[in-house]
Scaffold this active site. Structure first.
Site, PDB file in Angstrom:
ATOM      1  N   PRO A  30     -48.806  89.048  33.449  1.00  0.00           N
ATOM      2  CA  PRO A  30     -49.652  89.991  34.192  1.00  0.00           C
ATOM      3  C   PRO A  30     -50.058  89.423  35.546  1.00  0.00           C
ATOM      4  CG  PRO A  30     -50.892  88.905  32.438  1.00  0.00           C
ATOM      5  CD  PRO A  30     -49.466  88.487  32.267  1.00  0.00           C
ATOM      6  N   CYS A  32     -52.406  90.615  38.892  1.00  0.00           N
ATOM      7  CA  CYS A  32     -53.266  91.537  39.645  1.00  0.00           C
ATOM      8  C   CYS A  32     -52.687  91.770  41.034  1.00  0.00           C
ATOM      9  CB  CYS A  32     -54.650  90.929  39.834  1.00  0.00           C
ATOM     10  SG  CYS A  32     -55.659  91.077  38.392  1.00  0.00           S
ATOM     11  N   ALA A  66     -54.129  92.570  34.630  1.00  0.00           N
ATOM     12  CA  ALA A  66     -55.452  92.689  34.019  1.00  0.00           C
ATOM     13  C   ALA A  66     -56.011  94.081  34.313  1.00  0.00           C
ATOM     14  CB  ALA A  66     -56.376  91.618  34.579  1.00  0.00           C
ATOM     15  N   GLN A 108     -52.318  94.337  29.836  1.00  0.00           N
ATOM     16  CA  GLN A 108     -53.337  93.322  29.569  1.00  0.00           C
ATOM     17  C   GLN A 108     -54.711  93.968  29.692  1.00  0.00           C
ATOM     18  OE1 GLN A 108     -54.248  90.117  32.395  1.00  0.00           O
ATOM     19  NE2 GLN A 108     -53.989  88.660  30.721  1.00  0.00           N
ATOM     20  N   TYR A 180     -62.458  84.467  32.326  1.00  0.00           N
ATOM     21  CA  TYR A 180     -63.027  85.813  32.218  1.00  0.00           C
ATOM     22  C   TYR A 180     -63.782  85.932  30.878  1.00  0.00           C
ATOM     23  CZ  TYR A 180     -60.162  86.368  36.313  1.00  0.00           C
ATOM     24  OH  TYR A 180     -59.607  86.186  37.558  1.00  0.00           O
ATOM     25  N   ARG A 228     -53.685  86.480  25.302  1.00  0.00           N
ATOM     26  CA  ARG A 228     -53.414  85.348  26.191  1.00  0.00           C
ATOM     27  C   ARG A 228     -54.632  84.441  26.174  1.00  0.00           C
ATOM     28  NH1 ARG A 228     -51.477  85.098  32.559  1.00  0.00           N
ATOM     29  NH2 ARG A 228     -49.582  84.230  31.703  1.00  0.00           N
ATOM     30  N   LEU A 302     -45.107  77.965  36.162  1.00  0.00           N
ATOM     31  CA  LEU A 302     -44.054  77.269  36.913  1.00  0.00           C
ATOM     32  C   LEU A 302     -42.768  77.124  36.102  1.00  0.00           C
ATOM     33  CD1 LEU A 302     -45.997  74.697  39.117  1.00  0.00           C
ATOM     34  CD2 LEU A 302     -44.816  76.785  39.827  1.00  0.00           C
ATOM     35  N   ARG A 325     -44.921  84.149  39.487  1.00  0.00           N
ATOM     36  CA  ARG A 325     -44.594  84.140  40.918  1.00  0.00           C
ATOM     37  C   ARG A 325     -43.105  84.182  41.230  1.00  0.00           C
ATOM     38  NH1 ARG A 325     -48.551  79.184  41.603  1.00  0.00           N
ATOM     39  NH2 ARG A 325     -47.755  79.018  39.465  1.00  0.00           N
TER      40      ARG A 325
HETATM   41  C1  FNR Z   1     -51.852  85.979  38.318  1.00  0.00           C
HETATM   42  N1  FNR Z   1     -52.156  85.583  37.011  1.00  0.00           N
HETATM   43  C2  FNR Z   1     -52.809  86.455  36.180  1.00  0.00           C
HETATM   44  N2  FNR Z   1     -53.030  86.128  34.879  1.00  0.00           N
HETATM   45  C3  FNR Z   1     -53.568  87.025  34.017  1.00  0.00           C
HETATM   46  O1  FNR Z   1     -53.736  86.707  32.845  1.00  0.00           O
HETATM   47  N3  FNR Z   1     -53.906  88.270  34.455  1.00  0.00           N
HETATM   48  C4  FNR Z   1     -53.749  88.674  35.735  1.00  0.00           C
HETATM   49  O2  FNR Z   1     -54.002  89.832  36.073  1.00  0.00           O
HETATM   50  C5  FNR Z   1     -53.234  87.720  36.643  1.00  0.00           C
HETATM   51  N4  FNR Z   1     -53.102  88.009  37.983  1.00  0.00           N
HETATM   52  C6  FNR Z   1     -52.343  87.204  38.802  1.00  0.00           C
HETATM   53  C7  FNR Z   1     -52.015  87.629  40.090  1.00  0.00           C
HETATM   54  C8  FNR Z   1     -51.175  86.869  40.890  1.00  0.00           C
HETATM   55  C9  FNR Z   1     -50.789  87.362  42.238  1.00  0.00           C
HETATM   56  C10 FNR Z   1     -50.663  85.636  40.392  1.00  0.00           C
HETATM   57  C11 FNR Z   1     -49.715  84.802  41.205  1.00  0.00           C
HETATM   58  C12 FNR Z   1     -51.037  85.203  39.146  1.00  0.00           C
HETATM   59  C13 FNR Z   1     -51.552  84.366  36.448  1.00  0.00           C
HETATM   60  C14 FNR Z   1     -50.098  84.638  36.044  1.00  0.00           C
HETATM   61  O3  FNR Z   1     -50.012  85.580  35.008  1.00  0.00           O
HETATM   62  C15 FNR Z   1     -49.383  83.360  35.591  1.00  0.00           C
HETATM   63  O4  FNR Z   1     -49.991  82.875  34.437  1.00  0.00           O
HETATM   64  C16 FNR Z   1     -49.401  82.271  36.668  1.00  0.00           C
HETATM   65  O5  FNR Z   1     -49.028  82.803  37.920  1.00  0.00           O
HETATM   66  C17 FNR Z   1     -48.492  81.100  36.310  1.00  0.00           C
HETATM   67  O6  FNR Z   1     -47.153  81.522  36.134  1.00  0.00           O
HETATM   68  P1  FNR Z   1     -46.069  81.339  37.326  1.00  0.00           P
HETATM   69  O7  FNR Z   1     -46.508  82.188  38.477  1.00  0.00           O
HETATM   70  O8  FNR Z   1     -46.046  79.886  37.676  1.00  0.00           O
HETATM   71  O9  FNR Z   1     -44.781  81.839  36.707  1.00  0.00           O
END
Ligand code: FNR
Length: 359
Positions: A30, A32, A66, A108, A180, A228, A302, A325
């Site tokens: 997820p 945002c 979220a 989520q 949260y 999660r 990552l 990402r």
């Molecule tokens: C997130 N992440 C995130 N996690 C979550 O539980 N709910 C959310 O709404 C969000 N929003 C969110 C927005 C943006 C722009 C980013 C980059 C990240 C965290 C995301 O789900 C993830 O756990 C992390 O980004 C780590 O994974 P990556 O990016 O390294 O693959």
């Protein structure tokens, strides 16, 4: 080359029936988008195009960012919600498109607690809280919630799950991570309550267990329910992976949870050892604790390369991979990864319109 595990199907079990089969193990985490400019929680064309691209790009399961169960549960005024029917209809449009692309649609469900009412996390906005004069609101914390407030929020999660079902979502993921509200109750760093919602691990996890039970009671028995976690605060005497594993065991055994996604952090000032796959050991520890159950454990953080993801799965550290990402950079990451791992071109999970991309 053997068939890659990353692109083999996986079943998310449910309380009853066969569960839901996902075409591969590359899930969208997820994320945002802070893109509800009308501040009414209603998904927009932005969400449709982005989540739709992930589905067209071959991901097996796409998790909507979220999504707040009540207005005060939004991280920012521009977050998604699912507390009314207008929001429901717009979610339904996204879900229908994801289904047309063969993806499983997850959402989520979230309450941002003390980290609500902040400015959107986008360039051009100053980090920090939005004052009430500008449309911000008094945040909800483990401390300032009465038992009636707690019951109300638990009920909001259940209502949101009902709307998620009506919108056509296949899977709910509860947001128990990143500082949260659910995580705030779990962590001794933020839960200083002295009643039955605080104190020891059983007390601090009561709020989460009540939400899971209330959601499971209304969420169709044939649909999977996930959560999660921030599996550790990375702080001594904080919430940690052993506590997470114990709670996961309870939620799986007694509350019908069948999918655990292992993230971390969001509270306190711990040093996070950020690097490739840095949270994979957390998923692995939880997976070991759930050995012999039909739970899917996904690793996140990552994981950016096809072979890296394949190795995590091949070594049994997790059952699926959540990508964040890397998918923002390339929404068709899954198709490219499949090609790299040797999936024949005519069997790539992506939409036929993308075929001539020649991965
Ligand atoms: C997130 N992440 C995130 N996690 C979550 O539980 N709910 C959310 O709404 C969000 N929003 C969110 C927005 C943006 C722009 C980013 C980059 C990240 C965290 C995301 O789900 C993830 O756990 C992390 O980004 C780590 O994974 P990556 O990016 O390294 O693959």
């Amino acid at each position: 080359m053997n068939d890659p595990i990353l692109f083999s199907p996986i079943t998310l079990a449910a309380a009853e029936g066969p569960g839901i089969q996902v075409r591969n193990r590359a899930f969208i985490a997820p994320m945002c988008q802070y893109s509800v400019e009308a501040k009414d929680g209603v998904p927009t064309d932005w969400h449709l195009q982005q989540l739709g691209s992930f589905a067209a790009g071959g991901f097996g399961l796409v998790t909507t960012e979220a999504t707040a169960v009540e207005p005060h549960g939004r991280i920012s005024p521009r977050d998604l919600g699912i507390w009314n029917d207008e929001q429901l209809d717009s979610h339904a449009r996204i879900v229908a498109f994801e289904h047309s692309q063969g993806a499983i649609a997850a959402v989520q469900l979230a309450h941002a607690g003390m980290k609500a009412s902040t400015y959107p996390g986008l360039p051009g906005f100053t980090p920090g809280y939005v004052p009430e004069a500008e449309g911000g609101w008094q945040t909800r914390t483990p401390e300032n919630l009465s038992k009636d407030d707690i019951a109300e929020i638990v009920g909001r999660f259940a209502q949101a799950a009902q709307r998620a079902d009506q919108a056509g979502y296949d899977v709910v993921q509860l947001h128990g991570a990143h500082g949260y509200l659910m995580h705030e109750f779990l962590s001794p760093l933020t839960n200083k309550r002295t009643d039955e919602y605080g104190g020891d691990e059983t007390g601090r996890s009561r709020f989460v267990r009540e939400i899971v039970s209330a959601v499971r009671a209304v969420w169709p028995a044939g649909k999977p329910l996930g959560i999660r976690f921030s599996a550790t605060d990375w702080v001594e005497n904080g919430w940690d992976v052993d506590a997470t594993a114990r709670l996961a065991q309870v939620l799986v055994a007694d509350h019908g949870v069948t999918w655990i996604d292992a993230s971390s952090g969001g509270l306190g000032n711990g040093t996070i050892p950020v690097g490739p796959g840095y949270q994979v050991p957390l998923a692995s520890r939880i997976k070991t604790a759930l050995d012999g159950t039909n739970t899917v454990v996904s690793a996140v953080g990552l994981i950016t390369k096809a072979q890296q993801a394949e190795t995590i799965l091949a070594t049994g550290q997790s059952d699926a991979i959540s990508v964040g990402r890397a998918a923002l950079r390339d929404p068709h990451w899954a198709a490219a990864a499949a090609a790299e791992l040797g999936v024949p071109r005519d069997q790539l999970p992506s939409a036929p319109q993308l075929h001539r991309a020649n991965w």
